[in-house]
Design a protein around this motif. Structure first.
Motif, PDB file in Angstrom:
ATOM      1  N   CYS A  15      -0.872   8.088  15.109  1.00 43.60           N
ATOM      2  CA  CYS A  15      -1.072   9.160  14.125  1.00 43.60           C
ATOM      3  C   CYS A  15      -1.101   8.548  12.717  1.00 43.60           C
ATOM      4  CB  CYS A  15       0.089  10.156  14.148  1.00 43.60           C
ATOM      5  SG  CYS A  15       0.380  10.896  15.760  1.00 43.60           S
ATOM      6  N   GLY A  16      -1.739   9.242  11.815  1.00 43.24           N
ATOM      7  CA  GLY A  16      -1.683   8.895  10.387  1.00 43.24           C
ATOM      8  C   GLY A  16      -2.143   7.482  10.093  1.00 43.24           C
ATOM      9  N   THR A  17      -1.353   6.809   9.279  1.00 45.39           N
ATOM     10  CA  THR A  17      -1.694   5.442   8.892  1.00 45.39           C
ATOM     11  C   THR A  17      -1.766   4.521  10.104  1.00 45.39           C
ATOM     12  OG1 THR A  17      -0.882   5.629   6.636  1.00 45.39           O
ATOM     13  CG2 THR A  17      -0.772   3.449   7.618  1.00 45.39           C
ATOM     14  N   SER A  18      -0.903   4.741  11.074  1.00 44.46           N
ATOM     15  CA  SER A  18      -0.934   3.895  12.277  1.00 44.46           C
ATOM     16  C   SER A  18      -2.262   4.076  13.014  1.00 44.46           C
ATOM     17  CB  SER A  18       0.247   4.237  13.189  1.00 44.46           C
ATOM     18  OG  SER A  18       1.461   3.939  12.523  1.00 44.46           O
TER      19      SER A  18
ATOM     20  N   SER B 269       3.122   2.659  16.193  1.00 42.54           N
ATOM     21  CA  SER B 269       3.997   3.560  15.435  1.00 42.54           C
ATOM     22  C   SER B 269       5.005   2.769  14.616  1.00 42.54           C
ATOM     23  CB  SER B 269       4.741   4.495  16.388  1.00 42.54           C
ATOM     24  OG  SER B 269       5.661   5.294  15.687  1.00 42.54           O
ATOM     25  N   GLN B 270       5.030   3.018  13.351  1.00 44.35           N
ATOM     26  CA  GLN B 270       6.041   2.378  12.512  1.00 44.35           C
ATOM     27  C   GLN B 270       7.434   2.787  12.976  1.00 44.35           C
ATOM     28  OE1 GLN B 270       9.054   1.708  10.045  1.00 44.35           O
ATOM     29  NE2 GLN B 270       8.359   3.831   9.849  1.00 44.35           N
ATOM     30  N   SER B 271       7.688   4.089  12.978  1.00 45.34           N
ATOM     31  CA  SER B 271       9.035   4.593  13.258  1.00 45.34           C
ATOM     32  C   SER B 271       9.413   4.457  14.725  1.00 45.34           C
ATOM     33  CB  SER B 271       9.116   6.072  12.871  1.00 45.34           C
ATOM     34  OG  SER B 271       8.206   6.824  13.660  1.00 45.34           O
TER      35      SER B 271
ATOM     36  N   THR C  23       7.483   9.075  16.563  1.00 50.94           N
ATOM     37  CA  THR C  23       6.498  10.149  16.378  1.00 50.94           C
ATOM     38  C   THR C  23       6.288  10.917  17.684  1.00 50.94           C
ATOM     39  OG1 THR C  23       5.468   8.903  14.603  1.00 50.94           O
ATOM     40  CG2 THR C  23       4.118  10.608  15.642  1.00 50.94           C
TER      41      THR C  23
ATOM     42  N   VAL D  18       7.815   7.280   2.073  1.00 52.46           N
ATOM     43  CA  VAL D  18       7.116   8.075   3.092  1.00 52.46           C
ATOM     44  C   VAL D  18       5.687   7.562   3.276  1.00 52.46           C
ATOM     45  CG1 VAL D  18       6.152  10.373   3.548  1.00 52.46           C
ATOM     46  CG2 VAL D  18       8.569  10.125   2.959  1.00 52.46           C
ATOM     47  N   ALA D  19       5.074   7.132   2.191  1.00 49.80           N
ATOM     48  CA  ALA D  19       3.728   6.577   2.295  1.00 49.80           C
ATOM     49  C   ALA D  19       3.803   5.184   2.911  1.00 49.80           C
ATOM     50  CB  ALA D  19       3.089   6.496   0.914  1.00 49.80           C
ATOM     51  N   SER D  20       3.161   5.031   4.022  1.00 49.22           N
ATOM     52  CA  SER D  20       3.230   3.778   4.752  1.00 49.22           C
ATOM     53  C   SER D  20       2.361   2.717   4.072  1.00 49.22           C
ATOM     54  CB  SER D  20       2.737   4.040   6.173  1.00 49.22           C
ATOM     55  OG  SER D  20       2.955   2.925   6.965  1.00 49.22           O
TER      56      SER D  20
ATOM     57  N   LEU E 166      -5.959   8.700   2.259  1.00 51.26           N
ATOM     58  CA  LEU E 166      -4.689   9.296   2.720  1.00 51.26           C
ATOM     59  C   LEU E 166      -3.564   8.962   1.739  1.00 51.26           C
ATOM     60  CD1 LEU E 166      -2.947  10.773   4.850  1.00 51.26           C
ATOM     61  CD2 LEU E 166      -2.703   8.597   6.048  1.00 51.26           C
ATOM     62  N   LYS E 167      -3.540   7.689   1.300  1.00 50.96           N
ATOM     63  CA  LYS E 167      -2.489   7.291   0.353  1.00 50.96           C
ATOM     64  C   LYS E 167      -2.561   8.137  -0.901  1.00 50.96           C
ATOM     65  CE  LYS E 167      -0.575   5.659   2.350  1.00 50.96           C
ATOM     66  NZ  LYS E 167      -0.279   5.201   3.666  1.00 50.96           N
TER      67      LYS E 167
ATOM     68  N   GLU F 123      -1.560  11.948  -0.172  1.00 46.44           N
ATOM     69  CA  GLU F 123      -0.177  12.264   0.186  1.00 46.44           C
ATOM     70  C   GLU F 123       0.821  12.064  -0.959  1.00 46.44           C
ATOM     71  OE1 GLU F 123       1.718  10.192   3.480  1.00 46.44           O
ATOM     72  OE2 GLU F 123       0.717   8.335   2.963  1.00 46.44           O
TER      73      GLU F 123
HETATM   74  O1  M6R Z   1       5.965   6.232  12.396  1.00 42.40           O
HETATM   75  P1  M6R Z   1       4.493   6.375  12.720  1.00 42.40           P
HETATM   76  O2  M6R Z   1       3.719   5.154  12.417  1.00 42.40           O
HETATM   77  O3  M6R Z   1       4.270   6.843  14.143  1.00 42.40           O
HETATM   78  O4  M6R Z   1       4.000   7.518  11.751  1.00 42.40           O
HETATM   79  C1  M6R Z   1       2.687   8.014  11.805  1.00 42.40           C
HETATM   80  C2  M6R Z   1       2.376   8.873  10.618  1.00 42.40           C
HETATM   81  O5  M6R Z   1       3.245   9.979  10.551  1.00 42.40           O
HETATM   82  C3  M6R Z   1       2.461   8.098   9.302  1.00 42.40           C
HETATM   83  O6  M6R Z   1       1.666   6.957   9.305  1.00 42.40           O
HETATM   84  C4  M6R Z   1       2.049   8.984   8.101  1.00 42.40           C
HETATM   85  O7  M6R Z   1       0.687   9.301   8.196  1.00 42.40           O
HETATM   86  C5  M6R Z   1       2.373   8.298   6.781  1.00 42.40           C
HETATM   87  N1  M6R Z   1       3.016   9.204   5.895  1.00 42.40           N
HETATM   88  C6  M6R Z   1       1.162   7.750   6.092  1.00 42.40           C
HETATM   89  O8  M6R Z   1       1.484   7.129   4.891  1.00 42.40           O
END
Ligand code: M6R
Length: 366
Positions: free
Chosen positions: A58-61, A105-107, A110, A156-158, A242-243, A246
């Motif tokens: 999702c998102g940046t990932s 996924s960073q976290s 998700t 929050v912004a990756s 996106l950056k 957001e």
């Molecule tokens: O932790 P994740 O990489 O799974 O998160 C995915 C997105 O929620 C995350 O990249 C989101 O889009 C960021 N806020 C982007 O900067």
């Protein structure tokens, strides 16, 4: 704890040279022509037998996944599909036993990505995780994986998660290319060497900060912004947009540059800043003609060019110069000034950069 920076986001942007190095340390052995990643070696046959690779995120990932699609297909000639985890999980997707699924996924928390992994496992696919948080749900739920070594990402912004994800995925693509013989020996070695040089080039790309700040001051009140890129840098255009949206709440859209003619060109007038990633690489002449099309409609061009560029410089309203590298690795550099541009615009608009409204760092509900 912000290490002297005003915001975590800025600190994390500046950490990128170090964390990219941390991410390839012990894995990339450019002099010996080797890539060592336990999670890949232990499962090499699964990757080599894969009919295709499905990437879910999702998102940046998801943007990192799109960059990886170009890299995997080019280097290792394995078909890749990149899916939004949320769409994939609810679509009754076709998943075969010979599919390799890569979840990014960073976290590692998700909800949609986790659900997509569970679904893929139920269908017998091999699931590989690319996570940043050690011991996270996704790292535990996947069959194997490779961590990014970005360290804690608080903003929050990756930012640094994105570039370290691309680093890991590039290493995997190169290892598979070596095993499959899909790159010539000399290309393979050249990529390893170029990857090793990326941290110092990212460091140079960070020197665009003052230029990015000056451009930010001019466009901080723009209601809209368009981002264009081609090839490896098309996903970077999406990520740049996106950056900006957001953290600054400016409406921004990313497009493949050639798609402009199919609709977005109607938006262009003298009010519209257009950020164009215009590297001196394959299809350079195409991007030059896209820029000419925007100019002839009075759009304002902010171009991210390769150092020494003259052709785009002559057309653009503003240029940001970054070092040259091989095409496939350029997203690791082109993304840097876009992060800085968004950061400065958000600061000038007095937005809460590290914790933008309505957003959570990890989206654990669908
Ligand atoms: O932790 P994740 O990489 O799974 O998160 C995915 C997105 O929620 C995350 O990249 C989101 O889009 C960021 N806020 C982007 O900067």
């Amino acid at each position: 704890e912000k290490g002297g920076y005003d915001h975590f986001m800025l600190k994390e942007i500046y950490e990128q040279p170090a964390v990219i190095k941390d991410t390839y340390r012990g894995r990339l052995h450019a002099n010996e022509g080797l890539i060592k990643m336990a999670g890949i070696e232990d499962n090499l046959q699964k990757f080599l037998n894969a009919d295709r690779i499905l990437i879910v995120a999702c998102g940046t990932s998801w943007h990192a996944g799109l960059v990886a699609e170009y890299i995997f297909e080019e280097f290792s000639r394995i078909p890749v599909e990149v899916e939004y985890a949320s769409e994939f999980r609810y679509r009754n997707p076709i998943i075969r036993e010979n599919d390799v699924v890569i979840a990014i996924s960073q976290s590692g928390e998700t909800a949609d990505t986790l659900a997509a992994i569970k679904l893929a496992k139920e269908h017998g696919a091999f699931v590989f995780g690319v996570c940043n948080v050690v011991g996270s749900s996704i790292s535990r739920e996947t069959h194997a994986g490779a961590y990014t070594h970005a360290g804690p990402e608080i903003g929050v912004a990756s930012t640094k998660a994105f570039t370290t994800q691309i680093t890991v995925l590039t290493l995997i693509a190169l290892r598979l290319a070596q095993a499959k013989g899909t790159l010539t020996n000399s290309d393979f070695h050249r990529y390893l060497q170029e990857l090793e040089l990326i941290p110092e080039k990212v460091q140079q790309a960070l020197e665009t900060n003052d230029t990015a700040k000056a451009i930010a001051a001019i466009y901080k009140d723009a209601p809209n912004c368009l981002y264009l890129g081609r090839g490896y840098n098309f996903p970077v255009a999406l990520e740049g947009a996106l950056k900006l949206k957001e953290i600054s709440y400016i409406h921004a859209e990313g497009y493949p540059a050639a798609e402009m003619k199919h609709g977005p060109i109607a938006l262009i007038d003298e009010q519209m800043p257009v950020v164009v990633i215009a590297q001196k690489q394959e299809h350079y002449d195409k991007i030059v003609s896209n820029i000419q099309e925007i100019k002839s409609r009075s759009g304002k061009i902010i171009a991210v060019v390769t150092e020494g560029d003259t052709q785009v410089r002559a057309l653009a309203d503003h240029v940001i110069e970054i070092p040259r590298t091989v095409d496939a690795l350029s997203p690791l550099l082109t993304t840097i000034p876009l992060q800085l541009l968004s950061y400065h615009i958000a600061v000038m608009r007095e937005c809460n950069v590290d914790q933008p409204r309505n957003l959570a760092k990890s989206v654990t509900v669908e």
